[in-house]
Enzyme design. Structure first.
Site, PDB file in Angstrom:
ATOM      1  N   THR A 885       9.884  -1.337  -5.569  1.00 40.78           N
ATOM      2  CA  THR A 885       9.136  -0.239  -6.097  1.00 40.78           C
ATOM      3  C   THR A 885       9.807   0.998  -5.195  1.00 40.78           C
ATOM      4  O   THR A 885       9.720   2.097  -5.794  1.00 40.78           O
ATOM      5  CB  THR A 885       7.762  -0.278  -6.169  1.00 40.78           C
ATOM      6  OG1 THR A 885       7.382  -0.625  -4.730  1.00 40.78           O
ATOM      7  CG2 THR A 885       7.251  -1.125  -7.100  1.00 40.78           C
ATOM      8  N   CYS A 886      10.183   0.729  -4.035  1.00 44.88           N
ATOM      9  CA  CYS A 886      10.601   1.857  -3.173  1.00 44.88           C
ATOM     10  C   CYS A 886      11.985   2.408  -3.810  1.00 44.88           C
ATOM     11  O   CYS A 886      12.261   3.463  -3.506  1.00 44.88           O
ATOM     12  CB  CYS A 886      10.744   1.444  -1.777  1.00 44.88           C
ATOM     13  SG  CYS A 886       9.282   0.948  -1.128  1.00 44.88           S
TER      14      CYS A 886
END
Length: 918
Positions: A885-886
């Site tokens: 998700t980063c």
């Protein structure tokens, strides 16, 4: 007057404070090796001034080699403290030691030049004072001269010839005093000398045509910066005769010795050339020198007055010392080689080499009128020296297009290139390590071809116009058609006039040139190429039923009529706050009628939607200090502990709670959402350590390390207490009653981790959260939300946006896949076949949120700024898809079929929870 090394700040010189260079080298600590990775640093305290070194990762033998410059006096006491830095608690003192600067100066003859000190570290505990190790420091750059000695009775009268006038100084107050000689251009030095010293040759002057002139330019030029003060040298004053007039510089013994600076050797000519060199001070000339035919060095001569100050018996032996100056004309003293200078390399333009009275070589830069101890070297290739508008010199590196104030040398450039090479090697090694699961480029060409390999004996080529054609080496023929698209060898031939083609998504269809039509059905057997094969995966969720039940509760409790909200766009936040807080909570369940002042719009739902969007953007703005971003890599919000700086912050949180409840009650969406742990707190669900990873990765990793390791073997001393800093104020909090006295052990560390997790989510925000939930509960009872989970609550509040598939595909990047790879074709086929809820779940799985920025997929944000949606080929076909998700990245393994890809993706989206680290 005490003197020391030169300093750039003259105010400290006048105030009596001097500069001392303290180099903290290393330490040897008597402690167990700490596997937790604490950092060690040293603190130097000097008269209330505190300076710290960098942190060293070594826990038992830290090394710093860091130089600290402190302001001291001869009576200063230096205090050294060695600390251990911890992330989860306050720093621990490992030992301390002190240095009495006065005692050290007396031990080293009032001169500190690279003096190495081994300090014993000690620590006071309940058993007394114990030795905890050793600290190695180096003291440098401080020289203290002798204190003044006043004895006017023994000073003989001194006569100085200046412009033909005699100046007498014999202690009579009526007599004229000798003027001071300028040194360093700004600080005057008293021309008196104590009974034990004489003026060195650097203070000599000459009389030319009756005028008193300095002996060398160094009397005006500044001494080299950051250099220790030269020691006083006892040498005789010189007397030169020019055009029949003589001058001498004599000293009285009634004052102190001033600061000396290096100067060039004194030379004078009177029909005779004389070169001077440094000679040992206060040494009688050899007997042969009295009958020499050449004039000896002026710096080697010692006058009677100066000689008597050193040796009273030397007057009779040296009565003819001035007679040595009057030698036959035409004699030239041969140039003596300077033993201290072995470097024959030419100096740059505008530089000059000189020697000070101590025989030390220094260099004068006539371009900038400065001096230095280091020999100047030509600039490295590609460098240029420039001067800015303020007259400051800087250097330009045309190789890297950078500038610097520091003069570059070949060594510094070489060190930088070596560091850059090592960094590139390290980055290359890290890249190889991160790509250890990836496939080589040679395997991608064949696997990414949607049609598979060519039949045996066939070859794919490209002509001069970049058009692809195929060569059949079996029959030695060529054709434009791809043999893989014309049917497999074991298939029946197509009917007359039929052709097989493929769509951009890789779906096969058939062209009937007889009727000029296309179809997905195979004319040979009637099967469709888009028939869904394999078992159907059941996909049923109760979210729609939950949402319908919530809407029924809202409609059943709605009140008749409407409530007007009259606001201005310029003061939207304050107007809305005043009107909503002035109304009864149940009045907010009426139909909203929003009016923007100065606008003629009628609210049939559109203005209310815009009001919710604009107001949510205002009240949740982190600039108001009420909320803050939950992490560095996302734009979800949580309550800011520093919101207490606003005296009315609880009223604002109650207002925001009412506003969020109104959005849910009236079915409107807000612009920005909260973090998932915040939604779980709204639903009264227990927060776990997994929820901590999404908002504070470093804190989460620390707790995981404590859970998975034996803290007693590592020697960690942790207690059920924690410190918190808000707006510069540090407060201590006990996790349990008397926690500051309860040690964390292997038996109770699980309780410690649980309490730390609970404290991390509630630290400094208990009152704000309660005010928010109270305001929310006044409009929408929290019991109405008991059937939802945190992800569904986020979808209800932020909305399920309709995803533009074309925009999604257009702003997606691929790693080790191509747009025509069969796995990519299957992925987009899966996205098109699913409904909007599954797409939101997929988007939330990969990016961490189901919402998109205002600019769509092109403005997705990652940890380092804009980061597009990415699909990367990683792992084996037995793996589940993973998300980062980063970085908005989906790790999609190379599945063998569409059914396998669909099954794995749905399982990952619906059944997985939490985060992990590779």
């Amino acid at each position: 007057m005490a003197t020391a090394s030169p300093r750039s700040d003259t105010s400290d010189i006048h105030s009596g404070r001097l500069q001392l260079k303290v180099t903290v080298s290393s330490a040897k600590l008597k402690r167990k090796k700490n596997w937790f990775g604490t950092a060690i640093y040293t603190e130097v305290i000097v008269d209330g001034e505190v300076k710290k070194t960098a942190k060293s990762s070594s826990s038992s033998n830290p090394k710093w080699d860091e130089q600290l410059i402190v302001n001291v006096t001869p009576q200063t006491t230096l205090e050294f403290r060695v600390w251990s830095h911890h992330t989860l608690k306050a720093d621990a003192l490992l030992g301390k030691a002190t240095v009495d600067l006065k005692q050290v100066l007396l031990t080293h003859n009032r001169k500190l030049e690279k003096v190495k000190e081994q300090l014993k570290l000690s620590l006071e505990n309940k058993n007394g004072i114990v030795q905890t190790g050793e600290l190695t420091v180096v003291l440098d750059g401080l020289v203290i001269e002798q204190e003044p000695v006043t004895n006017r009775s023994s000073s003989p009268p001194i006569e100085i010839q200046q412009n033909g006038d005699a100046l007498h100084e014999n202690g009579d107050p009526a007599t004229r005093t000798t003027p001071r000689l300028p040194v360093e251009g700004t600080i005057g030095i008293d021309n008196h000398v104590s009974t034990n010293t004489v003026v060195p040759n650097s203070c000599c002057s000459h009389v030319v045509n009756g005028e008193n002139t300095p002996s060398s330019p160094s009397q005006v030029a500044a001494r080299p910066k950051n250099a220790p003060a030269p020691k006083p040298v006892t040498s005789a004053p010189t007397s030169d005769t020019v055009n029949g007039e003589s001058s001498s510089v004599l000293a009285d013994n009634t004052s102190t010795m001033g600061t000396l600076l290096p100067s060039e050797d004194t030379t004078s000519t009177s029909n005779c050339t004389s070169t001077t060199t440094q000679e040992p001070p206060v040494q009688e000339p050899p007997a042969s020198s009295e009958h020499s035919e050449c004039i000896p060095s002026a710096s080697a001569e010692v006058g009677p007055e100066a000689r008597s100050l050193i040796d009273p018996d030397s007057d009779s032996r040296n009565n003819s010392v001035f007679d040595k100056v009057r030698q036959p004309e035409g004699c030239v003293e041969p140039l003596r080689p300077q033993s201290g200078n072995t470097n024959t390399e030419a100096l740059p333009s505008g530089w000059e080499q000189r020697k000070d009275p101590h025989g030390r070589t220094y260099y004068v830069d006539h371009n900038t009128r400065t001096t230095t101890w280091e020999r100047p070297q030509p600039l490295p290739p590609g460098w240029e020296r420039r001067v800015d508008d303020r007259g400051r010199v800087y250097y330009v590196d045309h190789n890297t297009r950078t500038t610097t104030w520091q003069r570059p040398t070949m060594e510094s450039v070489r060190n930088f290139e070596q560091w850059q090479s090592q960094r590139n090697q390290l980055q290359g090694a890290m890249q190889q390590f991160n790509q250890r699961y990836l496939y080589s480029a040679s395997m991608l060409a064949a696997e990414n071809d949607p049609y598979g390999p060519l039949p045996p004996g066939w070859e794919k080529r490209v002509d001069s116009t970049d058009r692809v054609y195929f060569v059949n080496h079996n029959t030695k023929t060529t054709q434009w058609e791809d043999p893989r698209t014309q049917g497999l060898p074991n298939e029946e031939p197509l009917p007359e006039g039929w052709e097989i083609r493929y769509t951009r998504e890789g779906v096969r269809y058939f062209v009937d040139h007889n009727t000029r039509t296309t179809t997905f059905k195979d004319p040979r057997n009637g099967k469709s190429s888009v028939t869904k094969g394999g078992p159907q995966i059941a996909y049923e969720r109760s979210f729609r039923w939950k949402l319908a039940h919530f809407r029924y509760l809202c409609q059943s409790n709605a009140l008749p009529s409407h409530v007007k909200i009259n606001v201005s766009r310029q003061t939207l936040f304050e107007d809305s706050f005043q009107q909503i807080m002035a109304l009864k909570p149940y009045d907010l369940r009426r139909r909203l009628y929003v009016i923007f002042r100065g606008e003629e719009g009628l609210d049939y739902g559109g203005l209310a939607r815009e009001w919710f969007f604009l107001l949510s953007h205002e009240v949740l703005n982190p600039m108001y200090c009420l909320f803050e971003y939950a992490g560095k890599n996302n734009y979800c919000l949580q309550i800011n502990p520093a919101s207490t700086i606003n005296p009315d912050h609880l009223s604002y949180f109650c207002f925001i709670g009412r506003f969020i409840a109104m959005a849910l009650f009236h079915g409107k969406f807000i612009d920005t959402g909260f973090s998932l742990p915040f939604y779980k707190r709204m639903l009264s669900k227990k927060l776990t350590i997994k929820d901590l990873e999404s908002i504070d990765t470093e804190f989460y990793n620390s707790l995981i390390w404590i859970r998975d390791n034996n803290i007693e073997e590592c020697g960690l001393e942790m207690y059920f207490s924690v410190d918190m800093e808000i707006l510069g104020k540090v407060t201590s909090h006990d996790l349990k009653l008397g926690g500051s006295n309860i040690l964390v052990t292997e038996e109770n560390k699980d309780e410690y981790i649980g309490l730390m997790t609970e404290w991390r989510f509630s630290r400094g925000v208990q009152e704000q959260t309660k005010a928010f939930l109270d305001g929310f509960n006044e409009v929408v009872p929290l019991q109405w939300l008991q059937y939802f989970d945190e992800k569904e609550l986020e979808v209800m509040l932020c909305g399920m946006q309709e995803v533009d598939l074309a925009d999604w595909q257009r702003n997606t990047v691929y790693r080790h896949y191509t747009r025509n790879s069969k796995q990519i074709i299957w992925f987009w086929q899966f996205v098109k076949e699913t409904d909007n809820e599954v797409r939101m779940r997929l988007l939330q799985f990969v990016t961490g949120t189901c919402r998109l920025p205002l600019g769509g997929f092109a403005e997705l944000m990652g940890s380092n700024g804009p980061q597009k949606f990415c699909i990367e080929k990683v792992g084996k076909d037995t793996w589940l898809p993973r998300s980062h998700t980063c970085f908005n990245r989906l790790d999609l393994p190379p599945y063998k079929s569409y059914e396998q890809l669909k099954e794995k993706l749905l399982f990952a989206i619906e059944e997985t929870e939490g985060f992990g680290q590779e």
